[in-house]
Design an enzyme around this catalytic site. Structure first.
Site, PDB file in Angstrom:
ATOM      1  N   ASN A  48      48.812  38.015  34.042  1.00 35.87           N
ATOM      2  CA  ASN A  48      47.894  37.855  34.876  1.00 35.87           C
ATOM      3  C   ASN A  48      49.160  37.420  35.886  1.00 35.87           C
ATOM      4  O   ASN A  48      50.474  36.757  35.157  1.00 35.87           O
ATOM      5  CB  ASN A  48      46.812  36.432  34.664  1.00 35.87           C
ATOM      6  CG  ASN A  48      47.661  35.173  34.679  1.00 35.87           C
ATOM      7  OD1 ASN A  48      48.698  35.686  33.537  1.00 35.87           O
ATOM      8  ND2 ASN A  48      46.887  34.339  34.453  1.00 35.87           N
ATOM      9  N   ILE A  49      48.849  37.764  36.742  1.00 35.77           N
ATOM     10  CA  ILE A  49      49.458  37.947  37.951  1.00 35.77           C
ATOM     11  C   ILE A  49      49.471  37.310  39.456  1.00 35.77           C
ATOM     12  O   ILE A  49      48.806  37.324  39.814  1.00 35.77           O
ATOM     13  CB  ILE A  49      50.306  38.887  38.555  1.00 35.77           C
ATOM     14  CG1 ILE A  49      50.841  40.087  37.191  1.00 35.77           C
ATOM     15  CG2 ILE A  49      51.536  39.364  39.865  1.00 35.77           C
ATOM     16  CD1 ILE A  49      51.025  41.299  37.374  1.00 35.77           C
ATOM     17  N   GLU A  50      49.943  35.690  39.423  1.00 36.87           N
ATOM     18  CA  GLU A  50      49.489  34.811  40.597  1.00 36.87           C
ATOM     19  C   GLU A  50      50.233  35.427  41.523  1.00 36.87           C
ATOM     20  O   GLU A  50      51.242  35.617  41.440  1.00 36.87           O
ATOM     21  CB  GLU A  50      49.663  33.855  40.234  1.00 36.87           C
ATOM     22  CG  GLU A  50      48.546  33.406  38.848  1.00 36.87           C
ATOM     23  CD  GLU A  50      48.476  32.041  38.553  1.00 36.87           C
ATOM     24  OE1 GLU A  50      48.859  30.841  38.744  1.00 36.87           O
ATOM     25  OE2 GLU A  50      47.346  32.106  37.473  1.00 36.87           O
ATOM     26  N   CYS A  59      44.183  38.896  36.411  1.00 38.52           N
ATOM     27  CA  CYS A  59      44.035  38.540  35.615  1.00 38.52           C
ATOM     28  C   CYS A  59      44.981  39.566  34.131  1.00 38.52           C
ATOM     29  O   CYS A  59      44.938  41.425  34.964  1.00 38.52           O
ATOM     30  CB  CYS A  59      42.273  38.694  35.009  1.00 38.52           C
ATOM     31  SG  CYS A  59      40.956  37.531  36.069  1.00 38.52           S
ATOM     32  N   GLU A  61      43.180  40.967  32.348  1.00 42.45           N
ATOM     33  CA  GLU A  61      42.550  42.080  31.422  1.00 42.45           C
ATOM     34  C   GLU A  61      43.262  43.705  32.278  1.00 42.45           C
ATOM     35  O   GLU A  61      43.041  44.450  31.812  1.00 42.45           O
ATOM     36  CB  GLU A  61      41.621  42.073  31.911  1.00 42.45           C
ATOM     37  CG  GLU A  61      41.810  41.022  30.341  1.00 42.45           C
ATOM     38  CD  GLU A  61      41.424  39.784  30.817  1.00 42.45           C
ATOM     39  OE1 GLU A  61      41.641  39.153  31.929  1.00 42.45           O
ATOM     40  OE2 GLU A  61      40.655  39.029  30.607  1.00 42.45           O
ATOM     41  N   CYS A  92      37.161  37.013  32.158  1.00 42.21           N
ATOM     42  CA  CYS A  92      35.983  36.908  33.679  1.00 42.21           C
ATOM     43  C   CYS A  92      35.149  38.044  34.424  1.00 42.21           C
ATOM     44  O   CYS A  92      34.731  38.720  33.439  1.00 42.21           O
ATOM     45  CB  CYS A  92      37.708  36.434  34.593  1.00 42.21           C
ATOM     46  SG  CYS A  92      37.714  37.908  35.911  1.00 42.21           S
ATOM     47  N   CYS A  95      36.398  41.041  35.457  1.00 43.26           N
ATOM     48  CA  CYS A  95      36.667  41.861  34.177  1.00 43.26           C
ATOM     49  C   CYS A  95      36.500  42.325  33.512  1.00 43.26           C
ATOM     50  O   CYS A  95      36.588  43.945  33.630  1.00 43.26           O
ATOM     51  CB  CYS A  95      38.459  41.150  33.313  1.00 43.26           C
ATOM     52  SG  CYS A  95      39.419  40.516  34.061  1.00 43.26           S
TER      53      CYS A  95
END
Ligand code: THU
Length: 136
Positions: A48-50, A59, A61, A92, A95
């Protein structure tokens, strides 16, 4: 018949755990890792990359799926997901919809930090879905 080229569920979870190390999650402190196998037996991973603008977060995935698709691999056979919670972490809703597009028949493999694995399917996670076939 078992496909000898097919990666095992356990190995795919291991790759997801490794991928989780690259999570960029300074805001949630919730790291997620994913690893997928395509029908062509290619493997792609994601974390995941915020973002400081929270809504732009992607996310794990979807990172893995978009890496695969952008390299020309649009059919995903199985995908593993792990998280820093150490518990089984389900994808989620967003995804699940993206999985439905590229991994509609795929097995979804969840791993926890006790070495246990749970498998499910995209069909089970997103029943009565809207997908590519609805537009034909
Ligand atoms: N996250 C994922 O990477 N995959 C999921 O399916 C659930 C949520 C990430 C997004 C965000 O960076 C963090 O987990 C907390 O929501």
């Amino acid at each position: 018949m078992t496909d000898e080229l097919e990666i095992s569920n356990n190995d795919l979870v291991e790759l997801a755990v490794e991928a989780m190390e690259n999570a960029y999650a300074p805001y949630s402190n919730f790291s997620v890792g994913s690893a997928l196998a395509t029908d062509s037996h290619y493997i792609f991973t994601g974390a995941n990359i915020e973002n400081a603008s929270y809504g732009l977060t992607v996310c794990a995935e979807r990172v893995a799926i978009f890496k695969a698709v952008s390299e020309g691999h649009t059919k995903i056979e199985k995908i593993a997901i792990v998280s820093s919670s150490g518990e089984f972490t389900y994808p989620c809703g967003a995804c699940r919809q993206v999985l439905n597009e590229f991994a509609g028949s795929a097995t979804v493999i969840l791993g926890n930090n006790r070495g246990e694995i749970k498998t499910t399917t995209v069909k089970e996670l997103l029943p009565h879905s809207f997908g590519p076939n609805d537009l034909t």
